[in-house]
Design a protein around this motif. Sequence first.
Motif, PDB file in Angstrom:
ATOM      1  N   ASN A 126       0.822  -1.210   0.000  1.00 47.93           N
ATOM      2  CA  ASN A 126       0.000   0.000   0.000  1.00 47.93           C
ATOM      3  C   ASN A 126       0.859   1.264   0.000  1.00 47.93           C
ATOM      4  O   ASN A 126       0.500   2.271  -0.626  1.00 47.93           O
ATOM      5  N   VAL A 168       1.944   1.825  -3.544  1.00 41.66           N
ATOM      6  CA  VAL A 168       0.822   2.253  -4.389  1.00 41.66           C
ATOM      7  C   VAL A 168       0.373   3.663  -4.025  1.00 41.66           C
ATOM      8  O   VAL A 168       0.169   4.515  -4.908  1.00 41.66           O
ATOM      9  N   LYS A 169       0.219   3.921  -2.726  1.00 36.58           N
ATOM     10  CA  LYS A 169      -0.285   5.213  -2.265  1.00 36.58           C
ATOM     11  C   LYS A 169       0.620   6.360  -2.690  1.00 36.58           C
ATOM     12  O   LYS A 169       0.145   7.438  -3.048  1.00 36.58           O
ATOM     13  N   HIS A 170       1.929   6.122  -2.655  1.00 41.38           N
ATOM     14  CA  HIS A 170       2.887   7.177  -3.011  1.00 41.38           C
ATOM     15  C   HIS A 170       3.303   7.107  -4.480  1.00 41.38           C
ATOM     16  O   HIS A 170       4.239   7.802  -4.882  1.00 41.38           O
ATOM     17  N   LYS A 171       2.625   6.232  -5.235  1.00 44.38           N
ATOM     18  CA  LYS A 171       2.831   6.148  -6.686  1.00 44.38           C
ATOM     19  C   LYS A 171       4.299   5.938  -7.042  1.00 44.38           C
ATOM     20  O   LYS A 171       4.873   6.653  -7.867  1.00 44.38           O
ATOM     21  N   ASP A 183       6.982   4.450  -8.993  1.00 44.58           N
ATOM     22  CA  ASP A 183       7.014   3.911 -10.356  1.00 44.58           C
ATOM     23  C   ASP A 183       8.114   2.854 -10.453  1.00 44.58           C
ATOM     24  O   ASP A 183       9.302   3.174 -10.488  1.00 44.58           O
ATOM     25  N   ASN A 193      14.133   2.456  -8.727  1.00 44.43           N
ATOM     26  CA  ASN A 193      13.055   1.958  -7.865  1.00 44.43           C
ATOM     27  C   ASN A 193      12.906   0.451  -7.983  1.00 44.43           C
ATOM     28  O   ASN A 193      12.709  -0.255  -6.992  1.00 44.43           O
TER      29      ASN A 193
END
Length: 412
Positions: free
Chosen positions: A354, A357-360, A362, A368
């Motif tokens: 999460n 996903v929440k902080h996008k 990539d 990353n």
Amino acid sequence: MSLNKITKTIENDKHSWVDVLIGAQMLFVAFGALVLVPLLTGLNPNVALFTAGVGTIIFQITTRGKVPVFLASSFAFIAPISYGVSQWGIPATLGGLVVAGFVFIFFSFLVKINGADVINKILPPVVTGPIIMVIGLSLAPIAVNMAMGSGIDASLPKYQLIIISMASLITTLIVAIWAKGILKLVPIISGIFVGYALSCFLGLVDFQPVINAPWFSVPSFTFPEFKWQAIVYMIPIVIAPTIEHVGDIMAIGSVTGKDYTKNPGLQKTLLGDGLATSVAGFFGGPPCITYAEVIGAVTLTRNFKTRIMTWAAIWAIAMSFIGKVGAFLASIPSVVMGGIMVLLFGSIASVGVNILVKHKVDLSISRNMCITALVLVFGIGGMIFDFGSYVLEGISLCGILAIVLNLILPRS
């Protein structure tokens, strides 16, 4: 004394007693998670109750009674404590936990000097997300083995043991998803209740230790020893609860409509959490962290008084001196806990997902992807760096690896 003053005194006394009862309710909400950590790691649950109460009071003093939260056993330390106990014993592991509290204090000074954004700079989502995922996923085999009844010396067939664990798991799921009101905040207690009742029905519970236990008993405190191997192992673990702490402080602030990162300040809340963790380790309890369950209870009741948390802490300390409480908790079969752990450890891993996903974050960006991939494989695969007198592995290795990669890999 005038009639108005008498009426006001009666009203104040009435509200004080209400606060005492609400404090007991807050402890009830936190109770299942609070005692689960010591039961899984071999620590004493009565000591955990004591240190949760003392830790909460220390936090309230440090933050000048401005933040309505309760502190208790941190799930992020379940795997590290279990590993530490197996490698160096309980006293040395506790020494590592005491020093882990100093890391919280170090972060508090960083925030005071550089502002709250320094946490995100040192521990961005691409670092914290994969580490938290490893914490949850590395525990998966333990949860599954316990759910299948491994290590239980009983005459029950395996399928009955699995029925007990799955009953605990399904009850926890049902309560967490479909329950209403205060019941929705106690899925762990609900799962333990059903699993324990079924265990009693199948003859898996021995009540004799509970009968023999005294009503009043001083908690069995264990004091720390300091071994550098255990200390170095525990330090990186603080990454996950630090992020959890910041999120909880922001969450309770959004509920009450106050910005606690400014008043009393994130440096004060981190300092309180660090002191609570170090004191807990000194007495033999698990590290303390702000409890999301209690924040949920505050959201539900809309009662924002910090003295309610103080009363919850007093209740916890009082219960820690009841010997039969610890004996009863020790009588819960591990297969009951195994069913709940399946969901619990999966939830920890989901929190890591999460965050990404929440902080996008990539993952098509090479840096990353490399950080996430290496942390996951090193953590789940069991990579070990053996330096002879010191072995670096597990979450400690993943924490150091993620931070170093984030610092050295180019951002463009």
